[in-house]
Scaffold this motif. Sequence first.
Motif, PDB file in Angstrom:
ATOM      1  N   GLY A 111       1.337   0.060   9.381  1.00 12.98           N
ATOM      2  CA  GLY A 111       1.776  -0.913   8.396  1.00 12.98           C
ATOM      3  C   GLY A 111       2.688  -0.332   7.334  1.00 12.98           C
ATOM      4  O   GLY A 111       3.039  -1.012   6.377  1.00 12.98           O
ATOM      5  N   VAL A 112       3.071   0.924   7.487  1.00  9.47           N
ATOM      6  CA  VAL A 112       3.929   1.581   6.503  1.00  9.47           C
ATOM      7  C   VAL A 112       5.383   1.166   6.718  1.00  9.47           C
ATOM      8  O   VAL A 112       5.891   1.208   7.828  1.00  9.47           O
ATOM      9  CB  VAL A 112       3.805   3.120   6.611  1.00  9.47           C
ATOM     10  N   VAL A 113       6.040   0.778   5.640  1.00 10.37           N
ATOM     11  CA  VAL A 113       7.468   0.476   5.660  1.00 10.37           C
ATOM     12  C   VAL A 113       8.169   1.706   5.068  1.00 10.37           C
ATOM     13  O   VAL A 113       8.052   1.958   3.866  1.00 10.37           O
ATOM     14  CB  VAL A 113       7.794  -0.794   4.851  1.00 10.37           C
ATOM     15  N   PRO A 114       8.837   2.491   5.922  1.00  9.24           N
ATOM     16  CA  PRO A 114       9.429   3.756   5.449  1.00  9.24           C
ATOM     17  C   PRO A 114      10.315   3.631   4.213  1.00  9.24           C
ATOM     18  O   PRO A 114      10.246   4.476   3.316  1.00  9.24           O
ATOM     19  CB  PRO A 114      10.219   4.253   6.660  1.00  9.24           C
ATOM     20  N   SER A 115      11.129   2.598   4.131  1.00 10.04           N
ATOM     21  CA  SER A 115      12.016   2.465   2.963  1.00 10.04           C
ATOM     22  C   SER A 115      11.216   2.228   1.681  1.00 10.04           C
ATOM     23  O   SER A 115      11.566   2.758   0.622  1.00 10.04           O
ATOM     24  CB  SER A 115      13.034   1.339   3.179  1.00 10.04           C
ATOM     25  N   TYR A 116      10.127   1.463   1.759  1.00  8.82           N
ATOM     26  CA  TYR A 116       9.268   1.251   0.589  1.00  8.82           C
ATOM     27  C   TYR A 116       8.569   2.542   0.205  1.00  8.82           C
ATOM     28  O   TYR A 116       8.444   2.863  -0.973  1.00  8.82           O
ATOM     29  CB  TYR A 116       8.213   0.184   0.850  1.00  8.82           C
ATOM     30  N   LEU A 117       8.084   3.272   1.211  1.00  7.46           N
ATOM     31  CA  LEU A 117       7.410   4.539   0.949  1.00  7.46           C
ATOM     32  C   LEU A 117       8.363   5.512   0.260  1.00  7.46           C
ATOM     33  O   LEU A 117       7.983   6.186  -0.702  1.00  7.46           O
ATOM     34  CB  LEU A 117       6.872   5.134   2.253  1.00  7.46           C
ATOM     35  N   ASP A 118       9.594   5.559   0.727  1.00  6.21           N
ATOM     36  CA  ASP A 118      10.604   6.438   0.136  1.00  6.21           C
ATOM     37  C   ASP A 118      10.858   6.071  -1.323  1.00  6.21           C
ATOM     38  O   ASP A 118      10.906   6.942  -2.201  1.00  6.21           O
ATOM     39  CB  ASP A 118      11.894   6.358   0.954  1.00  6.21           C
TER      40      ASP A 118
ATOM     41  N   HIS B 277       0.805  -1.209   0.000  1.00  9.51           N
ATOM     42  CA  HIS B 277       0.000   0.000   0.000  1.00  9.51           C
ATOM     43  C   HIS B 277       0.844   1.269   0.000  1.00  9.51           C
ATOM     44  O   HIS B 277       0.321   2.368  -0.113  1.00  9.51           O
ATOM     45  CB  HIS B 277      -0.991  -0.013   1.158  1.00  9.51           C
ATOM     46  N   GLU B 278       2.156   1.125   0.072  1.00  9.44           N
ATOM     47  CA  GLU B 278       3.034   2.288   0.049  1.00  9.44           C
ATOM     48  C   GLU B 278       2.925   3.061  -1.262  1.00  9.44           C
ATOM     49  O   GLU B 278       3.072   4.280  -1.275  1.00  9.44           O
ATOM     50  CB  GLU B 278       4.495   1.884   0.306  1.00  9.44           C
ATOM     51  N   LEU B 279       2.634   2.356  -2.358  1.00 10.18           N
ATOM     52  CA  LEU B 279       2.507   3.022  -3.649  1.00 10.18           C
ATOM     53  C   LEU B 279       1.335   3.995  -3.639  1.00 10.18           C
ATOM     54  O   LEU B 279       1.472   5.149  -4.046  1.00 10.18           O
ATOM     55  CB  LEU B 279       2.361   1.999  -4.781  1.00 10.18           C
ATOM     56  N   SER B 280       0.181   3.555  -3.155  1.00 11.62           N
ATOM     57  CA  SER B 280      -0.975   4.460  -3.106  1.00 11.62           C
ATOM     58  C   SER B 280      -0.752   5.572  -2.081  1.00 11.62           C
ATOM     59  O   SER B 280      -1.180   6.709  -2.298  1.00 11.62           O
ATOM     60  CB  SER B 280      -2.267   3.696  -2.824  1.00 11.62           C
ATOM     61  N   LEU B 281      -0.065   5.274  -0.983  1.00 13.78           N
ATOM     62  CA  LEU B 281       0.261   6.318  -0.009  1.00 13.78           C
ATOM     63  C   LEU B 281       1.192   7.353  -0.628  1.00 13.78           C
ATOM     64  O   LEU B 281       1.012   8.557  -0.437  1.00 13.78           O
ATOM     65  CB  LEU B 281       0.916   5.721   1.232  1.00 13.78           C
ATOM     66  N   ALA B 282       2.192   6.895  -1.378  1.00 18.73           N
ATOM     67  CA  ALA B 282       3.122   7.812  -2.038  1.00 18.73           C
ATOM     68  C   ALA B 282       2.389   8.706  -3.026  1.00 18.73           C
ATOM     69  O   ALA B 282       2.682   9.910  -3.115  1.00 18.73           O
ATOM     70  CB  ALA B 282       4.236   7.034  -2.736  1.00 18.73           C
ATOM     71  N   GLN B 283       1.422   8.149  -3.747  1.00 23.01           N
ATOM     72  CA  GLN B 283       0.624   8.950  -4.683  1.00 23.01           C
ATOM     73  C   GLN B 283      -0.138  10.038  -3.931  1.00 23.01           C
ATOM     74  O   GLN B 283      -0.181  11.192  -4.373  1.00 23.01           O
ATOM     75  CB  GLN B 283      -0.361   8.070  -5.447  1.00 23.01           C
ATOM     76  N   GLY B 284      -0.748   9.674  -2.817  1.00 25.08           N
ATOM     77  CA  GLY B 284      -1.494  10.644  -2.026  1.00 25.08           C
ATOM     78  C   GLY B 284      -0.595  11.716  -1.434  1.00 25.08           C
ATOM     79  O   GLY B 284      -0.939  12.903  -1.441  1.00 25.08           O
ATOM     80  N   ILE B 285       0.565  11.317  -0.932  1.00 28.47           N
ATOM     81  CA  ILE B 285       1.524  12.268  -0.362  1.00 28.47           C
ATOM     82  C   ILE B 285       2.002  13.234  -1.442  1.00 28.47           C
ATOM     83  O   ILE B 285       2.076  14.449  -1.219  1.00 28.47           O
ATOM     84  CB  ILE B 285       2.708  11.523   0.282  1.00 28.47           C
TER      85      ILE B 285
END
Length: 113
Positions: free
Chosen positions: A38-45, A2-10
């Motif tokens: 459930g966020v993995v910071p390195s994936y989000l980055d 879900h980091e991809l959709s979070l990154a899009q929103g950010i």
Amino acid sequence: MHELSLAQGILRVALRAAENGHAERIVSVYVKTGAYSGVVPSYLDECFALMSKGTPAEGAKLQVEEIPVVVRCQSCGGESQIDRTAACCPRCGSSEIRMVHGRECYVDRIEAE
């Protein structure tokens, strides 16, 4: 992931803020995530870097800060910060606890120029 959709929103939030502030480039985006989000910071980055290519946020630093888990006890009424593995109130030992903080994920602030 879900980091991809979070990154899009950010990215959407950051670009809107930069546009509203008449900024040309986003330097840093500060994000707060709960320990249970459930966020993995390195994936989000990684996802943010990928999504921001070709935008005013390209090359911006994503700063992720984890928010600790805070619960409210239904028995004693106290609020306490707990370890992720704890399942009871550290004050009275009751298992009747409800999470107050720990699941959130939000953009705290943006630095732009």
